[in-house]
Design a protein around this motif. Structure first.
Motif, PDB file in Angstrom:
ATOM      1  N   GLN A   1       0.822  -1.203   0.000  1.00 30.88           N
ATOM      2  CA  GLN A   1       0.000   0.000   0.000  1.00 30.88           C
ATOM      3  C   GLN A   1       0.863   1.263   0.000  1.00 30.88           C
ATOM      4  OE1 GLN A   1      -2.592   0.647   3.411  1.00 30.88           O
ATOM      5  NE2 GLN A   1      -4.276   1.231   2.072  1.00 30.88           N
TER       6      GLN A   1
ATOM      7  N   SER B   1       2.261   1.678  -3.439  1.00 34.05           N
ATOM      8  CA  SER B   1       1.200   2.128  -4.330  1.00 34.05           C
ATOM      9  C   SER B   1       0.919   3.614  -4.158  1.00 34.05           C
ATOM     10  CB  SER B   1      -0.076   1.314  -4.068  1.00 34.05           C
ATOM     11  OG  SER B   1      -1.142   1.762  -4.871  1.00 34.05           O
ATOM     12  N   ALA B   2       0.947   4.085  -2.907  1.00 29.68           N
ATOM     13  CA  ALA B   2       0.698   5.502  -2.635  1.00 29.68           C
ATOM     14  C   ALA B   2       1.754   6.388  -3.284  1.00 29.68           C
ATOM     15  CB  ALA B   2       0.665   5.744  -1.131  1.00 29.68           C
TER      16      ALA B   2
ATOM     17  N   GLY C   1       3.129   5.649  -6.135  1.00 35.51           N
ATOM     18  CA  GLY C   1       3.083   5.407  -7.567  1.00 35.51           C
ATOM     19  C   GLY C   1       3.922   4.248  -8.040  1.00 35.51           C
TER      20      GLY C   1
ATOM     21  N   ALA D   1       1.699   0.903  -8.828  1.00 35.52           N
ATOM     22  CA  ALA D   1       0.300   1.229  -8.552  1.00 35.52           C
ATOM     23  C   ALA D   1      -0.628   0.705  -9.632  1.00 35.52           C
ATOM     24  CB  ALA D   1       0.136   2.739  -8.405  1.00 35.52           C
ATOM     25  N   ASP D   2      -0.151   0.675 -10.878  1.00 31.54           N
ATOM     26  CA  ASP D   2      -1.007   0.199 -11.966  1.00 31.54           C
ATOM     27  C   ASP D   2      -1.032  -1.313 -12.077  1.00 31.54           C
ATOM     28  OD1 ASP D   2       1.667   0.127 -12.675  1.00 31.54           O
ATOM     29  OD2 ASP D   2       1.285   0.484 -14.798  1.00 31.54           O
TER      30      ASP D   2
ATOM     31  N   SER E   1      -6.186  -2.053  -6.005  1.00 35.73           N
ATOM     32  CA  SER E   1      -6.356  -0.647  -5.644  1.00 35.73           C
ATOM     33  C   SER E   1      -5.879  -0.391  -4.214  1.00 35.73           C
ATOM     34  CB  SER E   1      -7.816  -0.236  -5.783  1.00 35.73           C
ATOM     35  OG  SER E   1      -8.602  -0.851  -4.776  1.00 35.73           O
ATOM     36  N   TYR E   2      -5.547   0.850  -3.950  1.00 36.17           N
ATOM     37  CA  TYR E   2      -5.099   1.276  -2.629  1.00 36.17           C
ATOM     38  C   TYR E   2      -6.131   0.906  -1.577  1.00 36.17           C
ATOM     39  CZ  TYR E   2      -3.206   4.527   0.888  1.00 36.17           C
ATOM     40  OH  TYR E   2      -2.669   5.078   2.034  1.00 36.17           O
TER      41      TYR E   2
END
Length: 385
Positions: A269, A272-273, A275, A278-279, A283-284
Protein backbone atom coordinates in the motif's frame (compact mmCIF):
# COMPACT_ATOMS: atom_id res chain seq x y z
CA UNK A 1 -34.04 -6.08 23.56
CA UNK A 2 -33.61 -7.45 20.03
CA UNK A 3 -36.19 -6.43 17.48
CA UNK A 4 -38.49 -9.46 16.70
CA UNK A 5 -38.19 -8.75 12.97
CA UNK A 6 -34.37 -8.83 13.27
CA UNK A 7 -34.56 -12.14 15.11
CA UNK A 8 -36.83 -13.58 12.42
CA UNK A 9 -34.50 -12.35 9.68
CA UNK A 10 -31.52 -13.97 11.42
CA UNK A 11 -33.43 -17.26 11.69
CA UNK A 12 -34.27 -17.13 7.99
CA UNK A 13 -30.62 -16.40 7.14
CA UNK A 14 -29.48 -19.38 9.22
CA UNK A 15 -32.06 -21.60 7.52
CA UNK A 16 -30.86 -20.49 4.09
CA UNK A 17 -27.22 -21.15 5.05
CA UNK A 18 -28.08 -24.72 6.04
CA UNK A 19 -30.15 -25.19 2.88
CA UNK A 20 -27.19 -24.03 0.79
CA UNK A 21 -25.07 -26.95 1.97
CA UNK A 22 -24.47 -29.36 -0.88
CA UNK A 23 -24.00 -33.10 -1.01
CA UNK A 24 -20.25 -32.43 -1.25
CA UNK A 25 -20.42 -30.45 2.02
CA UNK A 26 -22.10 -33.33 3.81
CA UNK A 27 -19.67 -35.78 2.23
CA UNK A 28 -16.74 -33.71 3.47
CA UNK A 29 -18.20 -33.67 6.99
CA UNK A 30 -18.76 -37.44 6.87
CA UNK A 31 -15.16 -37.96 5.71
CA UNK A 32 -13.72 -35.93 8.60
CA UNK A 33 -15.99 -37.64 11.11
CA UNK A 34 -14.79 -41.00 9.78
CA UNK A 35 -11.15 -39.94 10.05
CA UNK A 36 -11.72 -38.65 13.59
CA UNK A 37 -13.43 -41.90 14.53
CA UNK A 38 -10.53 -43.96 13.20
CA UNK A 39 -8.03 -41.73 14.98
CA UNK A 40 -9.93 -42.13 18.23
CA UNK A 41 -10.25 -45.90 17.89
CA UNK A 42 -6.53 -46.32 17.22
CA UNK A 43 -5.01 -43.71 19.54
CA UNK A 44 -7.48 -43.10 22.36
CA UNK A 45 -5.11 -44.92 24.68
CA UNK A 46 -2.64 -42.05 24.23
CA UNK A 47 -5.31 -39.38 24.87
CA UNK A 48 -6.57 -37.95 28.13
CA UNK A 49 -10.02 -36.38 28.37
CA UNK A 50 -8.70 -32.96 27.34
CA UNK A 51 -7.06 -34.31 24.20
CA UNK A 52 -10.26 -36.14 23.32
CA UNK A 53 -12.01 -32.80 23.63
CA UNK A 54 -9.41 -31.22 21.33
CA UNK A 55 -10.07 -33.96 18.76
CA UNK A 56 -13.81 -33.21 18.85
CA UNK A 57 -13.24 -29.46 18.66
CA UNK A 58 -10.69 -29.74 15.85
CA UNK A 59 -13.00 -31.96 13.81
CA UNK A 60 -15.93 -29.57 14.21
CA UNK A 61 -13.70 -26.60 13.32
CA UNK A 62 -12.34 -28.27 10.19
CA UNK A 63 -15.86 -29.19 9.06
CA UNK A 64 -16.97 -25.59 9.50
CA UNK A 65 -13.89 -24.31 7.67
CA UNK A 66 -14.56 -26.66 4.77
CA UNK A 67 -18.13 -25.41 4.57
CA UNK A 68 -17.05 -21.79 4.85
CA UNK A 69 -14.18 -21.99 2.35
CA UNK A 70 -14.85 -24.62 -0.29
CA UNK A 71 -11.23 -25.35 -1.36
CA UNK A 72 -10.67 -26.89 2.08
CA UNK A 73 -12.96 -29.76 1.07
CA UNK A 74 -10.22 -30.92 -1.29
CA UNK A 75 -7.18 -29.64 0.58
CA UNK A 76 -7.69 -31.51 3.86
CA UNK A 77 -8.42 -34.91 2.27
CA UNK A 78 -5.44 -34.51 -0.08
CA UNK A 79 -3.12 -33.85 2.87
CA UNK A 80 -4.51 -36.82 4.75
CA UNK A 81 -4.13 -39.13 1.75
CA UNK A 82 -0.47 -38.14 1.32
CA UNK A 83 0.15 -38.58 5.04
CA UNK A 84 -1.52 -41.99 5.08
CA UNK A 85 0.58 -43.03 2.08
CA UNK A 86 3.71 -42.13 4.03
CA UNK A 87 2.49 -43.92 7.15
CA UNK A 88 1.77 -47.02 5.09
CA UNK A 89 5.28 -46.97 3.63
CA UNK A 90 6.85 -46.73 7.08
CA UNK A 91 5.24 -49.97 8.19
CA UNK A 92 6.04 -49.09 11.78
CA UNK A 93 9.81 -48.72 11.15
CA UNK A 94 11.35 -45.24 11.22
CA UNK A 95 14.53 -46.50 9.55
CA UNK A 96 12.61 -46.98 6.29
CA UNK A 97 12.82 -43.22 5.80
CA UNK A 98 16.38 -43.80 4.59
CA UNK A 99 15.74 -46.85 2.42
CA UNK A 100 12.26 -46.57 0.86
CA UNK A 101 12.49 -44.39 -2.28
CA UNK A 102 9.17 -42.56 -1.89
CA UNK A 103 9.84 -41.81 1.76
CA UNK A 104 13.42 -40.70 1.28
CA UNK A 105 12.72 -38.34 -1.60
CA UNK A 106 9.06 -37.35 -1.29
CA UNK A 107 6.95 -38.35 1.71
CA UNK A 108 9.11 -38.43 4.86
CA UNK A 109 8.56 -35.31 6.95
CA UNK A 110 11.94 -33.78 6.12
CA UNK A 111 11.45 -34.50 2.42
CA UNK A 112 8.06 -32.79 2.53
CA UNK A 113 9.59 -29.72 4.18
CA UNK A 114 12.26 -29.50 1.46
CA UNK A 115 9.55 -29.73 -1.21
CA UNK A 116 7.61 -27.03 0.62
CA UNK A 117 10.65 -24.76 0.60
CA UNK A 118 11.28 -25.28 -3.12
CA UNK A 119 7.62 -24.70 -3.99
CA UNK A 120 7.48 -21.49 -1.97
CA UNK A 121 10.60 -20.15 -3.70
CA UNK A 122 9.09 -20.98 -7.08
CA UNK A 123 5.74 -19.46 -6.10
CA UNK A 124 7.45 -16.23 -5.01
CA UNK A 125 9.28 -15.95 -8.33
CA UNK A 126 6.11 -16.71 -10.31
CA UNK A 127 4.05 -14.16 -8.36
CA UNK A 128 6.64 -11.46 -8.99
CA UNK A 129 6.88 -12.37 -12.67
CA UNK A 130 3.10 -12.20 -12.93
CA UNK A 131 3.01 -8.84 -11.15
CA UNK A 132 5.77 -7.21 -13.19
CA UNK A 133 4.67 -8.63 -16.55
CA UNK A 134 0.92 -8.54 -15.87
CA UNK A 135 0.81 -12.22 -16.74
CA UNK A 136 -2.39 -14.01 -15.76
CA UNK A 137 -0.73 -17.31 -16.68
CA UNK A 138 2.14 -16.70 -14.26
CA UNK A 139 -0.34 -15.67 -11.56
CA UNK A 140 -2.26 -18.92 -12.10
CA UNK A 141 0.94 -21.00 -11.96
CA UNK A 142 2.04 -19.16 -8.81
CA UNK A 143 -1.28 -19.89 -7.14
CA UNK A 144 -0.94 -23.58 -8.01
CA UNK A 145 2.58 -23.62 -6.56
CA UNK A 146 1.34 -21.93 -3.37
CA UNK A 147 -1.40 -24.55 -2.97
CA UNK A 148 1.15 -27.32 -3.58
CA UNK A 149 3.46 -25.86 -0.93
CA UNK A 150 0.53 -25.75 1.49
CA UNK A 151 -0.21 -29.38 0.68
CA UNK A 152 3.38 -30.38 1.43
CA UNK A 153 3.27 -28.50 4.75
CA UNK A 154 -0.12 -29.91 5.70
CA UNK A 155 1.01 -33.47 4.97
CA UNK A 156 4.27 -32.82 6.87
CA UNK A 157 2.25 -32.03 9.99
CA UNK A 158 0.66 -35.49 10.15
CA UNK A 159 3.74 -37.41 8.99
CA UNK A 160 6.06 -35.78 11.53
CA UNK A 161 3.49 -36.40 14.26
CA UNK A 162 3.50 -40.10 13.35
CA UNK A 163 7.31 -40.22 13.13
CA UNK A 164 7.61 -38.88 16.68
CA UNK A 165 5.58 -41.85 17.94
CA UNK A 166 7.77 -44.26 15.97
CA UNK A 167 10.69 -43.04 18.08
CA UNK A 168 8.76 -43.81 21.24
CA UNK A 169 5.34 -43.30 22.81
CA UNK A 170 7.00 -41.08 25.42
CA UNK A 171 8.52 -38.95 22.63
CA UNK A 172 5.43 -38.62 20.42
CA UNK A 173 3.87 -35.17 20.30
CA UNK A 174 2.01 -32.81 18.00
CA UNK A 175 4.68 -30.94 15.95
CA UNK A 176 4.34 -27.44 17.41
CA UNK A 177 7.02 -27.71 20.08
CA UNK A 178 10.11 -25.89 18.77
CA UNK A 179 11.17 -23.13 16.39
CA UNK A 180 11.66 -25.48 13.46
CA UNK A 181 8.16 -26.91 13.76
CA UNK A 182 6.38 -23.62 14.39
CA UNK A 183 8.12 -21.93 11.45
CA UNK A 184 6.71 -24.62 9.17
CA UNK A 185 3.32 -24.00 10.80
CA UNK A 186 3.78 -20.25 10.21
CA UNK A 187 4.43 -20.83 6.50
CA UNK A 188 1.35 -23.03 6.20
CA UNK A 189 -1.01 -20.68 8.06
CA UNK A 190 0.20 -17.47 6.41
CA UNK A 191 -0.04 -19.07 2.98
CA UNK A 192 -3.58 -20.38 3.55
CA UNK A 193 -4.67 -16.99 4.88
CA UNK A 194 -3.31 -15.35 1.74
CA UNK A 195 -4.99 -17.89 -0.54
CA UNK A 196 -8.30 -17.21 1.19
CA UNK A 197 -8.03 -13.44 0.72
CA UNK A 198 -6.85 -13.96 -2.85
CA UNK A 199 -10.08 -15.79 -3.62
CA UNK A 200 -12.25 -13.53 -1.46
CA UNK A 201 -11.08 -10.37 -3.25
CA UNK A 202 -10.56 -12.00 -6.67
CA UNK A 203 -6.99 -10.76 -7.10
CA UNK A 204 -3.70 -12.61 -7.29
CA UNK A 205 -1.51 -9.53 -7.36
CA UNK A 206 -1.01 -9.42 -3.57
CA UNK A 207 0.91 -12.70 -3.60
CA UNK A 208 4.24 -11.18 -4.64
CA UNK A 209 4.46 -9.25 -1.37
CA UNK A 210 2.93 -11.83 0.96
CA UNK A 211 5.26 -14.54 -0.34
CA UNK A 212 8.28 -12.43 0.66
CA UNK A 213 7.60 -12.91 4.38
CA UNK A 214 6.94 -16.62 3.82
CA UNK A 215 10.18 -16.94 1.85
CA UNK A 216 12.03 -15.25 4.72
CA UNK A 217 10.61 -17.91 7.06
CA UNK A 218 11.64 -20.61 4.56
CA UNK A 219 15.18 -19.22 4.61
CA UNK A 220 15.20 -19.50 8.39
CA UNK A 221 13.94 -23.09 8.20
CA UNK A 222 16.73 -24.04 5.79
CA UNK A 223 19.39 -22.38 7.93
CA UNK A 224 17.98 -23.88 11.11
CA UNK A 225 17.87 -27.32 9.49
CA UNK A 226 21.33 -27.50 7.98
CA UNK A 227 23.27 -25.39 10.47
CA UNK A 228 21.60 -26.53 13.69
CA UNK A 229 20.13 -29.91 12.65
CA UNK A 230 16.86 -28.67 14.13
CA UNK A 231 14.75 -31.04 12.04
CA UNK A 232 15.64 -33.96 14.31
CA UNK A 233 12.71 -34.93 16.55
CA UNK A 234 13.45 -34.39 20.22
CA UNK A 235 11.49 -35.38 23.35
CA UNK A 236 9.41 -32.63 24.87
CA UNK A 237 10.90 -30.76 27.78
CA UNK A 238 8.71 -30.89 30.93
CA UNK A 239 7.38 -27.34 30.41
CA UNK A 240 5.84 -28.36 27.08
CA UNK A 241 4.34 -31.67 28.18
CA UNK A 242 0.85 -30.24 28.34
CA UNK A 243 -2.32 -30.47 26.30
CA UNK A 244 -2.48 -26.66 26.44
CA UNK A 245 0.35 -26.54 23.91
CA UNK A 246 -1.85 -28.19 21.27
CA UNK A 247 -4.30 -25.28 21.22
CA UNK A 248 -2.23 -22.31 22.44
CA UNK A 249 0.48 -22.52 19.77
CA UNK A 250 -1.76 -22.90 16.66
CA UNK A 251 -3.97 -20.02 17.84
CA UNK A 252 -0.86 -17.88 18.35
CA UNK A 253 0.36 -18.58 14.85
CA UNK A 254 -2.92 -17.66 13.21
CA UNK A 255 -2.25 -14.31 14.86
CA UNK A 256 1.39 -14.15 13.77
CA UNK A 257 0.50 -15.19 10.22
CA UNK A 258 -2.28 -12.61 9.95
CA UNK A 259 -0.09 -9.80 11.30
CA UNK A 260 2.70 -10.74 8.88
CA UNK A 261 0.31 -10.80 5.93
CA UNK A 262 -1.06 -7.39 6.94
CA UNK A 263 2.43 -5.93 7.21
CA UNK A 264 3.37 -7.03 3.70
CA UNK A 265 0.15 -5.55 2.33
CA UNK A 266 1.07 -2.40 4.21
CA UNK A 267 4.34 -2.32 2.27
CA UNK A 268 2.41 -2.77 -0.98
CA UNK A 269 0.00 0.00 0.00
CA UNK A 270 2.84 2.41 0.81
CA UNK A 271 4.50 1.69 -2.54
CA UNK A 272 1.20 2.13 -4.33
CA UNK A 273 0.70 5.50 -2.63
CA UNK A 274 4.04 6.62 -4.11
CA UNK A 275 3.08 5.41 -7.57
CA UNK A 276 5.36 2.35 -7.45
CA UNK A 277 3.59 -0.62 -9.10
CA UNK A 278 0.30 1.23 -8.55
CA UNK A 279 -1.01 0.20 -11.97
CA UNK A 280 -0.19 -3.46 -11.31
CA UNK A 281 -1.31 -3.89 -7.71
CA UNK A 282 -4.91 -4.06 -6.46
CA UNK A 283 -6.36 -0.65 -5.64
CA UNK A 284 -5.10 1.28 -2.63
CA UNK A 285 -8.49 0.80 -0.95
CA UNK A 286 -8.54 -2.98 -1.53
CA UNK A 287 -5.06 -3.35 -0.02
CA UNK A 288 -6.20 -1.38 3.03
CA UNK A 289 -9.37 -3.44 3.39
CA UNK A 290 -7.52 -6.78 3.24
CA UNK A 291 -4.95 -5.45 5.71
CA UNK A 292 -7.76 -4.52 8.11
CA UNK A 293 -9.47 -7.90 7.82
CA UNK A 294 -6.17 -9.73 8.37
CA UNK A 295 -5.40 -7.73 11.51
CA UNK A 296 -8.94 -8.26 12.81
CA UNK A 297 -8.62 -12.04 12.39
CA UNK A 298 -5.11 -12.02 13.83
CA UNK A 299 -6.20 -9.98 16.84
CA UNK A 300 -9.06 -12.38 17.58
CA UNK A 301 -6.82 -15.44 17.53
CA UNK A 302 -3.97 -13.71 19.36
CA UNK A 303 -6.44 -12.75 22.10
CA UNK A 304 -7.60 -16.36 22.35
CA UNK A 305 -3.97 -17.56 22.42
CA UNK A 306 -3.10 -15.09 25.19
CA UNK A 307 -6.02 -16.27 27.32
CA UNK A 308 -5.04 -19.90 26.71
CA UNK A 309 -1.44 -19.05 27.57
CA UNK A 310 -2.53 -17.54 30.87
CA UNK A 311 -4.52 -20.67 31.67
CA UNK A 312 -1.49 -22.79 30.77
CA UNK A 313 0.71 -20.67 33.03
CA UNK A 314 -1.72 -21.14 35.91
CA UNK A 315 -1.65 -24.89 35.35
CA UNK A 316 2.14 -25.09 35.05
CA UNK A 317 3.40 -22.38 37.41
CA UNK A 318 0.47 -21.64 39.69
CA UNK A 319 -0.30 -18.13 38.43
CA UNK A 320 -2.05 -16.65 35.41
CA UNK A 321 0.44 -13.82 34.89
CA UNK A 322 3.98 -13.28 36.14
CA UNK A 323 5.23 -10.39 33.96
CA UNK A 324 7.73 -12.75 32.40
CA UNK A 325 9.41 -11.03 29.37
CA UNK A 326 7.47 -13.24 26.94
CA UNK A 327 4.18 -12.40 28.63
CA UNK A 328 5.02 -8.69 28.78
CA UNK A 329 5.85 -8.52 25.08
CA UNK A 330 2.76 -10.54 24.20
CA UNK A 331 0.76 -7.84 26.01
CA UNK A 332 2.61 -5.15 24.05
CA UNK A 333 1.70 -6.89 20.78
CA UNK A 334 -1.92 -7.20 21.88
CA UNK A 335 -2.15 -3.53 22.89
CA UNK A 336 -0.50 -2.47 19.61
CA UNK A 337 -3.11 -4.16 17.43
CA UNK A 338 -5.97 -3.26 19.80
CA UNK A 339 -4.99 0.38 19.31
CA UNK A 340 -4.71 -0.14 15.52
CA UNK A 341 -8.24 -1.52 15.35
CA UNK A 342 -9.54 1.18 17.69
CA UNK A 343 -8.31 4.10 15.60
CA UNK A 344 -9.61 2.51 12.40
CA UNK A 345 -13.04 1.50 13.68
CA UNK A 346 -13.74 4.30 16.17
CA UNK A 347 -11.65 7.22 14.93
CA UNK A 348 -12.05 6.40 11.25
CA UNK A 349 -8.34 6.49 10.40
CA UNK A 350 -7.33 5.22 6.97
CA UNK A 351 -4.35 5.39 4.64
CA UNK A 352 -0.59 5.44 5.01
CA UNK A 353 -0.48 5.89 8.78
CA UNK A 354 -2.17 2.52 9.30
CA UNK A 355 0.06 0.92 6.68
CA UNK A 356 3.18 2.16 8.47
CA UNK A 357 1.68 1.03 11.76
CA UNK A 358 1.13 -2.49 10.39
CA UNK A 359 4.72 -2.66 9.11
CA UNK A 360 6.18 -1.47 12.41
CA UNK A 361 3.79 -3.80 14.22
CA UNK A 362 5.43 -6.76 12.48
CA UNK A 363 8.80 -5.67 13.89
CA UNK A 364 7.29 -5.55 17.38
CA UNK A 365 5.68 -8.97 16.86
CA UNK A 366 8.93 -10.47 15.55
CA UNK A 367 10.80 -9.27 18.63
CA UNK A 368 8.07 -10.67 20.87
CA UNK A 369 8.40 -14.06 19.13
CA UNK A 370 12.13 -14.34 18.45
CA UNK A 371 13.90 -11.41 20.11
CA UNK A 372 12.67 -12.18 23.60
CA UNK A 373 13.97 -15.74 23.30
CA UNK A 374 17.35 -14.52 22.02
CA UNK A 375 18.04 -11.54 24.27
CA UNK A 376 15.89 -11.87 27.40
CA UNK A 377 15.60 -14.65 29.96
CA UNK A 378 12.56 -15.87 31.79
CA UNK A 379 10.15 -18.74 32.23
CA UNK A 380 9.84 -19.05 28.44
CA UNK A 381 13.58 -19.30 27.76
CA UNK A 382 13.22 -22.83 26.34
CA UNK A 383 12.64 -21.40 22.83
CA UNK A 384 16.17 -20.16 22.19
CA UNK A 385 18.04 -20.49 18.89
Amino acid sequence: MMNPSSTLAAQHANARSWQNLSLADYGFAAFLLLVAGIAYSRFHGFMDVYEQGILVGATASLIWLGWFWKPMRLFFPACLVLALAAIGLYGGELARAQTAFWLKYVLASQSLVMWMCVLFFLATGAFWFGLLRRSATADSIATGLAWSAAGAAGSWFFVRWYESYLIGSDVGHVPVSNLYEVFVLFCLITNLLYLYYQQRFATRRMGAFVMLVITAAVGFILWYTFDRQAHEIQPLIPALQSWWMKIHVPANFVGYGSFSLAAMLGVAQLLSARGVLADRLPSYEVLGEVMYKAIAVGFLFFTIATILGAAWAADAWGGYWSWDPKETWALIVWLNYAAWLHVRLVKGWRGNVLAWWAVIGLLVTTFAFLGVNMFLSGLHSYGTL
